[in-house]
Design an enzyme around this catalytic site. Structure first.
Site, PDB file in Angstrom:
ATOM      1  N   CYS A   2     -13.182  -6.925   2.143  1.00 13.03           N
ATOM      2  CA  CYS A   2     -14.437  -7.641   2.351  1.00 13.03           C
ATOM      3  C   CYS A   2     -15.600  -6.707   2.030  1.00 13.03           C
ATOM      4  CB  CYS A   2     -14.635  -8.146   3.775  1.00 13.03           C
ATOM      5  SG  CYS A   2     -13.345  -9.234   4.350  1.00 13.03           S
ATOM      6  N   ARG A  27     -14.031  -6.218  -3.722  1.00 12.98           N
ATOM      7  CA  ARG A  27     -13.463  -5.986  -2.396  1.00 12.98           C
ATOM      8  C   ARG A  27     -12.861  -7.256  -1.787  1.00 12.98           C
ATOM      9  NH1 ARG A  27     -15.455  -1.182  -0.166  1.00 12.98           N
ATOM     10  NH2 ARG A  27     -14.880  -1.915   1.897  1.00 12.98           N
ATOM     11  N   TRP A  75     -12.183 -11.114   1.827  1.00 14.38           N
ATOM     12  CA  TRP A  75     -10.749 -11.079   1.527  1.00 14.38           C
ATOM     13  C   TRP A  75     -10.083 -11.512   2.814  1.00 14.38           C
ATOM     14  CZ3 TRP A  75      -6.313  -8.432   3.196  1.00 14.38           C
ATOM     15  CH2 TRP A  75      -5.208  -8.513   2.339  1.00 14.38           C
ATOM     16  N   ASN A 101     -16.606  -6.561   8.145  1.00  9.64           N
ATOM     17  CA  ASN A 101     -15.494  -6.086   7.319  1.00  9.64           C
ATOM     18  C   ASN A 101     -14.556  -5.327   8.237  1.00  9.64           C
ATOM     19  OD1 ASN A 101     -13.797  -4.928   5.393  1.00  9.64           O
ATOM     20  ND2 ASN A 101     -15.192  -3.211   5.043  1.00  9.64           N
ATOM     21  N   GLY A 102     -13.285  -5.755   8.281  1.00 10.00           N
ATOM     22  CA  GLY A 102     -12.316  -5.066   9.133  1.00 10.00           C
ATOM     23  C   GLY A 102     -11.468  -6.078   9.870  1.00 10.00           C
ATOM     24  N   GLU A 490       4.524   2.728 -12.115  1.00  6.55           N
ATOM     25  CA  GLU A 490       3.117   2.389 -12.308  1.00  6.55           C
ATOM     26  C   GLU A 490       2.953   1.324 -13.398  1.00  6.55           C
ATOM     27  OE1 GLU A 490       0.523   2.558 -10.775  1.00  6.55           O
ATOM     28  OE2 GLU A 490      -1.121   2.435 -12.190  1.00  6.55           O
ATOM     29  N   LYS A 494       1.254  -2.310 -12.779  1.00  5.23           N
ATOM     30  CA  LYS A 494       0.108  -2.800 -13.570  1.00  5.23           C
ATOM     31  C   LYS A 494       0.398  -4.205 -14.075  1.00  5.23           C
ATOM     32  CE  LYS A 494      -2.469  -0.836 -12.666  1.00  5.23           C
ATOM     33  NZ  LYS A 494      -2.378   0.264 -11.766  1.00  5.23           N
ATOM     34  N   GLU A 497       0.515  -6.879 -11.069  1.00  7.76           N
ATOM     35  CA  GLU A 497      -0.701  -7.235 -10.355  1.00  7.76           C
ATOM     36  C   GLU A 497      -1.705  -8.011 -11.200  1.00  7.76           C
ATOM     37  OE1 GLU A 497      -3.190  -4.054  -8.798  1.00  7.76           O
ATOM     38  OE2 GLU A 497      -2.555  -2.729 -10.394  1.00  7.76           O
ATOM     39  N   HIS A 513      23.744   1.369 -11.690  1.00 16.32           N
ATOM     40  CA  HIS A 513      24.304   1.163 -10.348  1.00 16.32           C
ATOM     41  C   HIS A 513      23.935  -0.203  -9.780  1.00 16.32           C
ATOM     42  CE1 HIS A 513      25.743   5.260 -10.225  1.00 16.32           C
ATOM     43  NE2 HIS A 513      24.567   5.652 -10.697  1.00 16.32           N
ATOM     44  N   LYS A 612      -9.867  -4.503  -4.200  1.00 18.67           N
ATOM     45  CA  LYS A 612      -9.851  -3.131  -4.689  1.00 18.67           C
ATOM     46  C   LYS A 612      -9.590  -2.133  -3.577  1.00 18.67           C
ATOM     47  CE  LYS A 612     -10.602  -0.014  -7.860  1.00 18.67           C
ATOM     48  NZ  LYS A 612      -9.459   0.181  -8.774  1.00 18.67           N
TER      49      LYS A 612
HETATM   50  O1  M6R Z   1      -8.110   3.347  -3.092  1.00 21.88           O
HETATM   51  P1  M6R Z   1      -6.692   3.739  -3.037  1.00 21.88           P
HETATM   52  O2  M6R Z   1      -6.273   4.632  -4.138  1.00 21.88           O
HETATM   53  O3  M6R Z   1      -6.289   4.309  -1.697  1.00 21.88           O
HETATM   54  O4  M6R Z   1      -5.903   2.372  -3.174  1.00 21.88           O
HETATM   55  C1  M6R Z   1      -4.519   2.312  -3.065  1.00 21.88           C
HETATM   56  C2  M6R Z   1      -3.992   1.008  -3.614  1.00 21.88           C
HETATM   57  O5  M6R Z   1      -4.502  -0.067  -2.887  1.00 21.88           O
HETATM   58  C3  M6R Z   1      -4.331   0.828  -5.091  1.00 21.88           C
HETATM   59  O6  M6R Z   1      -3.891   1.901  -5.848  1.00 21.88           O
HETATM   60  C4  M6R Z   1      -3.686  -0.470  -5.617  1.00 21.88           C
HETATM   61  O7  M6R Z   1      -2.303  -0.358  -5.626  1.00 21.88           O
HETATM   62  C5  M6R Z   1      -4.236  -0.788  -7.016  1.00 21.88           C
HETATM   63  N1  M6R Z   1      -4.635  -2.165  -7.081  1.00 21.88           N
HETATM   64  C6  M6R Z   1      -3.242  -0.623  -8.079  1.00 21.88           C
HETATM   65  O8  M6R Z   1      -3.773  -0.885  -9.328  1.00 21.88           O
END
Ligand code: M6R
Length: 617
Positions: A2, A27, A75, A101-102, A490, A494, A497, A513, A612
């Site tokens: 948020c 956010r 969010w 926010n929280g 990774e 990518k 997501e 395996h 984010k």
């Molecule tokens: O801000 P941070 O690096 O702590 O965030 C961690 C994850 O939330 C962040 O890397 C998330 O997995 C990304 N959306 C991946 O692209």
């Protein structure tokens, strides 16, 4: 999660709030809303499900006047995304509006108590409890909004950044924070801005004050800014930080998406990250946060890296780097698991908290736990002044500039770059890295920006075409080994997501395996098969995939003929020392995910269900 924005000054608050919400949309984008008090003293609240654009549309013919206001982009945590659950929430007296926010952990208990006092709740959110609690305290104690907020913060348990306005006091915003970020921008003539991070503020002023945990701020148009400890009457000293961020960094700069801009920025961001840290003769590395704590690193019995998501993948690469160069055992933990696992943390341990945003709730909690158990805590973050750098004993920034796209790209390569420099420096301090090794690796690190540019020049068009072939695949396997096993994880993240295609990252040799059972003609495998010490083994793994009819996209070292003959599609990257290969293999993986997602018509910068900065558990 948020985003909060607030404004108090001479301009029309609505304009500042809406622009700020756009900046903070990364956010959360389930709903948004604004509350303003106009010159006649009316409290106007407008909320809308969906993105900020929907709110703008909804407010087109409304009364948008007023020089004070608060706003929110959500969010969803408690209650589905709809207009009613959207913030700002209003008190039963109709006098107060609040954004949050929280998460409030004891909201059920408070809700029950307030219900007994006649409060009726209209939303399913935890936030509404806070505004009603403040209202109740004001009514029963006859106190000011500031006193009521201060009292409320003593009763609520959880994480919060809140901003509240009172219809009867149209020249004041009260804000408070505990474990969720809040930044106050200080303009001229008692003009103030409030936001979850500095991005909505920077176009008006570069002077900011970071609110600390347990602080409550009075932002008043006549008397200015005053910050107090929530638990006593002490007024805090105000520390103004001057930010260097530029507004251009927050714009798309001609790219269709922030993600593409951020991918293409990497030659520059990595040059910035390295700048001043590797000497021109590549014989030394300088990271002041490490040098100032030399003994801690030299004597470290163990390094624990805590992180989430992409940062966790970078941490896995960091483990290889630190173990190879420093010969210190490294464990990498998901921050969310670490914090609840009763971990064994000793005084000689160094804990590295790795986070782009510096706000991830689990990572912050994990580092606090390790700190309380005597570990030396070091942060590697991107967002300057964020919570993690402020909670750690020391640290260093990755300096890649604001990352707006939800999918992390330039932050990942920045993190790996800093971890590589840290490993070289600590390895040298411990006498485990020879001058020759340091020079070789540091020289290659300095070449990375140019090599990434070369990858863009040669492969961007090719990957765009390749993406067309695979846009309609339902599953993907990403395989890698050693330094590039985390790269495979990774690459898969990518794709998942932003395209919503199921993908799994796997150590290539583990495939036989179990996972190999999935392979058929419809399940493409992206294999990182560069010339490293397990190259021949990876070639065998590719043969195993091919023997089952699987399609293979291979990322290979320039000039490779063996894999080129085996794989269906080949993406060549330049040769570099093995520990730095993840910096190059990341690039085609980012581009492939990006183009597939674009072909599928996905919202690349704001994928569904994501935000984010994950400031909730
Ligand atoms: O801000 P941070 O690096 O702590 O965030 C961690 C994850 O939330 C962040 O890397 C998330 O997995 C990304 N959306 C991946 O692209």
């Amino acid at each position: 999660m948020c985003g909060i924005v607030g404004y108090l000054g001479q301009r029309r608050a609505y304009d500042v709030l809406i622009q700020g919400l756009h900046r903070l949309e990364y956010r959360g984008y389930d709903s948004s809303g604004v509350a303003m008090i106009n010159a006649s003293g009316d409290l106007n609240i407008y909320k809308s499900k969906g993105k900020v654009e929907a709110l703008e549309h909804f407010t087109q013919s409304k009364d948008l006047d007023g020089c004070i206001g608060i706003a929110h982009t959500r969010w969803a945590t408690h209650g589905e995304p709809n207009d009613i659950n959207a913030h700002p929430h209003v008190s039963q007296s109709q006098m107060l509006a609040l954004v949050h926010n929280g998460t409030i952990e004891n909201y059920n208990v408070l809700k029950e108590a307030l219900t007994l006092h006649g409060y009726k709740f209209v939303s399913e959110t935890d936030t509404e409890v806070v505004v009603q609690l403040i209202d109740y305290i004001m009514q029963t104690n006859g106190c000011s909004l500031f006193d009521a907020v201060r009292e409320a913060t003593r009763q609520i348990v959880g994480a919060y950044a809140i901003a509240v306005i009172d219809k009867s006091k149209p020249d004041e915003i009260i804000a408070a924070r505990q474990s969720s970020p809040l930044v106050i921008g200080v303009g001229e003539n008692n003009e103030y801005f409030l936001a979850s991070d500095a991005t909505p503020i920077i176009e008006y002023t570069n002077k900011v004050v970071y609110l600390n945990d347990g602080e409550v701020a009075i932002i008043n148009h006549q008397t200015g800014l005053h910050i107090f400890d929530a638990h006593n009457t002490d007024e805090s000293e105000i520390h103004i930080t001057e930010l260097k961020m530029s507004i251009d960094e927050l714009e798309k700069g001609g790219y269709p998406h922030f993600m593409l801009k951020e991918i293409f920025e990497q030659p520059r961001t990595l040059a910035d990250c390295i700048s001043g840290r590797i000497s021109s003769d590549a014989k030394s590395v300088v990271l002041s946060g490490v040098i100032e704590n030399r003994e801690k690193f030299i004597n470290a019995q163990r390094i624990i890296i805590v992180a989430c998501g992409t940062s966790w993948h970078a941490a896995l690469i960091g483990k290889h780097l630190i173990e190879d160069f420093c010969r210190i055992p490294v464990v990498v933990e998901y921050a969310s698991e670490f914090r609840y696992s009763n971990p064994v943390v000793n005084k000689g341990d160094v804990l590295i908290a790795l986070s782009q945003s510096g706000e991830t709730a689990d990572t912050l909690a994990a580092l606090e736990l390790a700190k309380s158990q005597g570990a030396f805590v070091f942060g590697i973050c991107n967002v300057i002044g964020s919570s993690i750098p402020r909670a750690t004993h020391s640290g260093c920034y990755i300096h890649v500039g604001p990352e707006i796209g939800v999918a992390s790209t330039k932050a990942f390569t920045g993190q790996v770059t800093v971890l590589a420099m840290l490993a070289l420096l600590v390895g040298q301090m411990r006498g485990k890295v020879s001058e020759e090794t340091l020079e070789t690796v540091a020289t290659d690190l300095r070449r990375v920006p140019t090599l990434i540019q070369d990858i863009f020049d040669r492969l961007n068009g090719k990957i765009e075409d390749l993406a067309k072939i695979f846009t309609y695949a339902h599953n993907f396997l990403y395989l890698g080994r050693g330094y590039n096993y985390p790269s495979a994880l990774e690459g898969a993240l990518k794709l998942k997501e932003i395209s919503y295609i199921h993908a799994e990252g796997y150590p290539a040799a583990e495939m036989k395996h179990g996972t190999i059972a999935l392979i058929d003609v419809d399940m493409p495998s992206v294999v990182i098969a560069i010339k490293d010490k397990v190259y021949e083994k990876t070639v065998s793994n590719i043969q195993q995939v091919k023997a089952r009819g699987g399609k293979v996209v291979a990322i290979v070292t320039e000039g490779d003929e063996v894999v080129s003959a085996l794989a269906d599609h080949v993406l060549e990257i330049p040769a570099i020392v093995e520990p730095l290969t993840p910096l190059l293999t990341a690039i085609p993986l980012q581009l492939l995910a990006y183009y597939i997602a674009v072909n599928k018509g996905r919202n690349v910068d704001q994928p569904r269900n994501l935000a984010k900065s994950v400031t909730v558990e």
